[in-house]
Design a protein around this motif. Structure first.
Motif, short mmCIF file in Angstrom:
data_model
loop_
_atom_site.label_atom_id
_atom_site.label_comp_id
_atom_site.label_asym_id
_atom_site.label_seq_id
_atom_site.Cartn_x
_atom_site.Cartn_y
_atom_site.Cartn_z
N GLN A 10 42.31 -32.90 -12.05
CA GLN A 10 43.21 -33.41 -13.06
C GLN A 10 44.67 -33.26 -12.61
OE1 GLN A 10 40.68 -31.26 -13.76
NE2 GLN A 10 39.29 -32.77 -14.61
N GLN A 11 45.00 -32.16 -11.96
CA GLN A 11 46.35 -31.94 -11.46
C GLN A 11 46.70 -32.94 -10.36
OE1 GLN A 11 45.72 -27.85 -10.47
NE2 GLN A 11 47.01 -27.13 -12.16
N LEU A 12 45.71 -33.32 -9.59
CA LEU A 12 45.94 -34.28 -8.52
C LEU A 12 45.91 -35.72 -9.02
CD1 LEU A 12 43.75 -32.67 -5.72
CD2 LEU A 12 46.23 -32.61 -5.93
N GLY A 13 45.44 -35.92 -10.22
CA GLY A 13 45.39 -37.26 -10.79
C GLY A 13 44.27 -38.11 -10.22
N CYS A 14 43.18 -37.47 -9.84
CA CYS A 14 42.06 -38.23 -9.28
C CYS A 14 40.75 -37.78 -9.89
CB CYS A 14 42.02 -38.07 -7.77
SG CYS A 14 41.75 -36.39 -7.23
N CYS A 15 39.72 -38.35 -9.48
CA CYS A 15 38.38 -38.05 -10.00
C CYS A 15 37.68 -37.07 -9.06
CB CYS A 15 37.55 -39.33 -10.09
SG CYS A 15 38.28 -40.52 -11.21
N GLU A 16 37.14 -36.05 -9.64
CA GLU A 16 36.39 -35.06 -8.88
C GLU A 16 34.96 -35.56 -8.71
OE1 GLU A 16 35.31 -30.34 -9.13
OE2 GLU A 16 35.80 -31.43 -10.96
N GLN A 17 34.40 -35.37 -7.54
CA GLN A 17 33.01 -35.72 -7.28
C GLN A 17 32.20 -34.44 -7.29
OE1 GLN A 17 31.85 -38.90 -7.08
NE2 GLN A 17 33.94 -39.40 -7.66
N LEU A 18 31.43 -34.24 -8.35
CA LEU A 18 30.69 -32.99 -8.51
C LEU A 18 29.63 -32.80 -7.44
CD1 LEU A 18 30.37 -32.82 -12.39
CD2 LEU A 18 32.01 -31.65 -10.92
#
Length: 60
Positions: A10-18
């Motif tokens: 969220q801080q990076l402004g992207c989507c995390e891939q679990l």
């Protein structure tokens, strides 16, 4: 990568891939890493997966 290490998706402004998080757990298991330091990291990662799981927009 200055300033990026330790930042959340969220801080990076992207989507995390679990699945990338889960891969680290599987790799530790497959390689037989059972030391306390690895276990502590696996435990934190597993808790993150548990709390972030299916409610995300993940592809799985």
């Amino acid at each position: 990568m200055s300033g990026v290490a330790g930042a959340s998706a969220q801080q990076l402004g992207c989507c995390e891939q679990l699945d990338q998080d889960a891969d680290a757990i599987v790799l530790a298991w497959l390689t037989g890493l059972t030391d306390a330091a690895t276990y502590a990291k696996v435990k934190v990662t597993a808790e993150h997966l548990r709390t972030s799981g299916p409610a995300t927009t993940e592809r799985w």
